[in-house]
Design an enzyme around this catalytic site. Sequence first.
Site, PDB file in Angstrom:
ATOM      1  N   GLY A  18       0.835  -1.206   0.000  1.00  0.00           N
ATOM      2  CA  GLY A  18       0.000   0.000   0.000  1.00  0.00           C
ATOM      3  C   GLY A  18       0.865   1.250   0.000  1.00  0.00           C
ATOM      4  O   GLY A  18       0.661   2.154  -0.822  1.00  0.00           O
ATOM      5  N   GLU A 139      -3.256  -2.200  -6.519  1.00  0.00           N
ATOM      6  CA  GLU A 139      -2.491  -3.034  -5.592  1.00  0.00           C
ATOM      7  C   GLU A 139      -3.227  -4.350  -5.406  1.00  0.00           C
ATOM      8  O   GLU A 139      -4.418  -4.361  -5.078  1.00  0.00           O
ATOM      9  CB  GLU A 139      -2.391  -2.262  -4.263  1.00  0.00           C
ATOM     10  CG  GLU A 139      -1.759  -3.032  -3.157  1.00  0.00           C
ATOM     11  CD  GLU A 139      -2.040  -2.404  -1.780  1.00  0.00           C
ATOM     12  OE1 GLU A 139      -2.575  -1.275  -1.706  1.00  0.00           O
ATOM     13  OE2 GLU A 139      -1.746  -3.076  -0.788  1.00  0.00           O
ATOM     14  N   ASP A 146      -0.792 -17.138  -3.308  1.00  0.00           N
ATOM     15  CA  ASP A 146      -2.075 -17.367  -2.626  1.00  0.00           C
ATOM     16  C   ASP A 146      -3.112 -17.832  -3.659  1.00  0.00           C
ATOM     17  O   ASP A 146      -3.249 -17.211  -4.715  1.00  0.00           O
ATOM     18  CB  ASP A 146      -2.624 -16.066  -2.006  1.00  0.00           C
ATOM     19  CG  ASP A 146      -1.722 -15.517  -0.909  1.00  0.00           C
ATOM     20  OD1 ASP A 146      -0.852 -16.264  -0.453  1.00  0.00           O
ATOM     21  OD2 ASP A 146      -1.908 -14.345  -0.529  1.00  0.00           O
ATOM     22  N   LYS A 188      17.348 -15.423  -3.099  1.00  0.00           N
ATOM     23  CA  LYS A 188      16.641 -16.625  -3.614  1.00  0.00           C
ATOM     24  C   LYS A 188      15.119 -16.521  -3.491  1.00  0.00           C
ATOM     25  O   LYS A 188      14.400 -16.825  -4.454  1.00  0.00           O
ATOM     26  CB  LYS A 188      17.173 -17.877  -2.908  1.00  0.00           C
ATOM     27  CG  LYS A 188      16.760 -19.180  -3.552  1.00  0.00           C
ATOM     28  CD  LYS A 188      17.465 -19.447  -4.872  1.00  0.00           C
ATOM     29  CE  LYS A 188      18.822 -20.090  -4.661  1.00  0.00           C
ATOM     30  NZ  LYS A 188      19.655 -20.084  -5.862  1.00  0.00           N
ATOM     31  N   THR A 190      13.242 -13.984  -3.658  1.00  0.00           N
ATOM     32  CA  THR A 190      12.766 -13.085  -4.716  1.00  0.00           C
ATOM     33  C   THR A 190      12.745 -13.815  -6.053  1.00  0.00           C
ATOM     34  O   THR A 190      11.776 -13.741  -6.817  1.00  0.00           O
ATOM     35  CB  THR A 190      13.689 -11.837  -4.800  1.00  0.00           C
ATOM     36  OG1 THR A 190      13.590 -11.160  -3.574  1.00  0.00           O
ATOM     37  CG2 THR A 190      13.303 -10.926  -5.939  1.00  0.00           C
ATOM     38  N   CYS A 379     -17.260   8.097  18.388  1.00  0.00           N
ATOM     39  CA  CYS A 379     -18.272   7.088  18.069  1.00  0.00           C
ATOM     40  C   CYS A 379     -18.703   6.337  19.331  1.00  0.00           C
ATOM     41  O   CYS A 379     -19.444   6.880  20.146  1.00  0.00           O
ATOM     42  CB  CYS A 379     -17.788   6.176  16.961  1.00  0.00           C
ATOM     43  SG  CYS A 379     -19.177   5.456  16.066  1.00  0.00           S
ATOM     44  N   GLY A 381     -17.017   6.080  21.815  1.00  0.00           N
ATOM     45  CA  GLY A 381     -16.556   7.015  22.852  1.00  0.00           C
ATOM     46  C   GLY A 381     -17.640   8.015  23.213  1.00  0.00           C
ATOM     47  O   GLY A 381     -17.874   8.306  24.393  1.00  0.00           O
ATOM     48  N   GLN A 383     -20.876   7.575  22.750  1.00  0.00           N
ATOM     49  CA  GLN A 383     -21.985   6.823  23.356  1.00  0.00           C
ATOM     50  C   GLN A 383     -21.712   6.550  24.830  1.00  0.00           C
ATOM     51  O   GLN A 383     -22.600   6.651  25.684  1.00  0.00           O
ATOM     52  CB  GLN A 383     -22.206   5.520  22.581  1.00  0.00           C
ATOM     53  CG  GLN A 383     -22.580   5.763  21.110  1.00  0.00           C
ATOM     54  CD  GLN A 383     -22.699   4.474  20.296  1.00  0.00           C
ATOM     55  OE1 GLN A 383     -22.400   3.387  20.783  1.00  0.00           O
ATOM     56  NE2 GLN A 383     -23.131   4.602  19.050  1.00  0.00           N
ATOM     57  N   HIS A 513     -16.508   9.712  12.756  1.00  0.00           N
ATOM     58  CA  HIS A 513     -15.077   9.393  12.849  1.00  0.00           C
ATOM     59  C   HIS A 513     -14.251  10.478  12.167  1.00  0.00           C
ATOM     60  O   HIS A 513     -13.931  10.355  10.978  1.00  0.00           O
ATOM     61  CB  HIS A 513     -14.797   8.050  12.171  1.00  0.00           C
ATOM     62  CG  HIS A 513     -15.278   6.876  12.952  1.00  0.00           C
ATOM     63  ND1 HIS A 513     -14.511   6.252  13.910  1.00  0.00           N
ATOM     64  CD2 HIS A 513     -16.455   6.212  12.929  1.00  0.00           C
ATOM     65  CE1 HIS A 513     -15.191   5.247  14.442  1.00  0.00           C
ATOM     66  NE2 HIS A 513     -16.377   5.204  13.864  1.00  0.00           N
ATOM     67  N   GLU A 515     -11.192  11.032  12.420  1.00  0.00           N
ATOM     68  CA  GLU A 515      -9.828  10.585  12.087  1.00  0.00           C
ATOM     69  C   GLU A 515      -9.687  10.177  10.617  1.00  0.00           C
ATOM     70  O   GLU A 515      -8.609  10.260  10.047  1.00  0.00           O
ATOM     71  CB  GLU A 515      -9.379   9.448  13.016  1.00  0.00           C
ATOM     72  CG  GLU A 515     -10.057   8.091  12.838  1.00  0.00           C
ATOM     73  CD  GLU A 515     -11.376   7.940  13.594  1.00  0.00           C
ATOM     74  OE1 GLU A 515     -12.035   8.964  13.848  1.00  0.00           O
ATOM     75  OE2 GLU A 515     -11.745   6.790  13.904  1.00  0.00           O
TER      76      GLU A 515
END
Length: 541
Positions: A18, A139, A146, A188, A190, A379, A381, A383, A513, A515
Amino acid sequence: MCRYIFVTGGVVSSLGKGVCAVSIAALLQAHGYRIRLKKLDPYLNVDPGTMSPYQHGEVFVTSDGEEADLDLGYYERFTDIPASKHDTITSGKIYEKLISKERKGNYLGGTVQIIPHLTDLIQDFIKFGENEVDFMICEIGGTVGDIEALPYLETIRQIRYLLGSTNVLSIHLTLLPYIATADELKTKPTQHSVKELRSIGIQPDLIICRADRAIPPSLLHKIAVACSIPNNRVIVGMDQKTIYHVPLSYYKHNIDKEILTYFGLTYSDTINLDKWHFIESGITACEKNVHVAIVGKYNSFQDAYKSLVEAFLHAGIHYKYKINLIWIDSDDPDYQINEKLHTIDGIMIPGGFGIRGIEGKIKAIEYARKNKIPLFGICLGMQLIAIEFARNVLGIKDSNSTEFTSNCANVIDLMTNWHNGEEKEMRAHTSNLGGTMRLGNYESILTHGSKIKEIYKLDQIIERHRHRFEFNINYKHAFEKAGMRVGSISADGNLVEALELDGHPWFIGVQFHPEYRSRPFSPHPLFLSFVETLIKQKKHI
Ligand code: GLN
């Protein structure tokens, strides 16, 4: 014409694909190009909303209400471009779409297969919005090898075949592990990872090697030869002190030059990277400290609070103060509130779900209220601020949220219906957990004369939400009479968005939120105001 850059990861997970993708995006932006970032996650959950933060870290919420991987937070913070629901996909979501099309009979009796039906849907996702940008940077989550990621990798292969290599660049991010007994970095893994990629038809065009120490040029050359890549496109990606240094480090290693010349575009080395230097020097210049206790329950895994940590960092850089975050586990049976909190300057009660640790957080709120310690609740918090106030000031001893018990005075309760613009939204206690919250941007009106209005200097705000429960509006009058003011409320007067305590230096809870909207280059006003109060109080002493 849009060009595609795909970022895959090899050897181990958590290499920072990311940050790699956003740092490349930031450099291309600095060259004046329009970019868009997308994340393709291989797991089968439809979105990360119902995944434990221990498994997946923070759930980031986009303005249009998508519960997404935390990497989308980096996308926004590095590029200042809002991410959307069209920028994130999981295997679960794409299979869900495929099956629902099949059920509707859209495949006209044909046999539905991963290739071409699923890969076609992935192509549609990747290409969405291509006319508006110069570069689409995608990305691929997980690690090459996987099983779940195979349809994504096959789609990349197809796109390269269809658009030609001049329009598509594959970047592979790998790790060179250091083996202490041999005192050597090893190439190796890689080589094996690239072999794995090639076996599914993808030849990387550029390799970025993560390492915790300097990589000798001979090793880079070895990788170039083994992986059939020009020397100058095997690039050093050494560990950095902060993620905000990565664009500068990439620039130093000519990644932007290599990418632009690959695509046949002209390269100018006079780009302006001042803002990155500013952030980097801001982080190192923070000498003085304030201490903020985060009273939460995922303290051993701070990725669960990624945007929160970032928002404090941004506000700290603004004031040139280091914000020391002290993680307090509210579920700790030995949790001695006075002992833990008497050396701190402010308290943050972050968002959260479920009953675990709730009473510890309520104790911290009571302590902050009584001792006039600045307190910021987000949030859950907010409440809990309401529950504590109802219990200890209004004397409603069984005050609680119906999230935790149905047998209570429901100061926090489920809103069964409300209006979101023109649309009516409905919820019930029996609704599915996934995707049934108030999610994404909602507008609210700031109350005249409130502290929060003074902080924002606006009449209305739009902030992001992620919650199922709300302040019960029937208690508004009793709260306000006793000094807990509603600082912000939805236009229809039903959804309380902020509570603030009169006669306290800083005691604000917000249902949204903030943030998620803080940026290194423009910190959020609530975090700025909270941190400013802590600094001023400290100077006073
Ligand atoms: N659990 C609470 C709710 O669903 C708060 C959620 C949060 O803090 N994000 O309403």
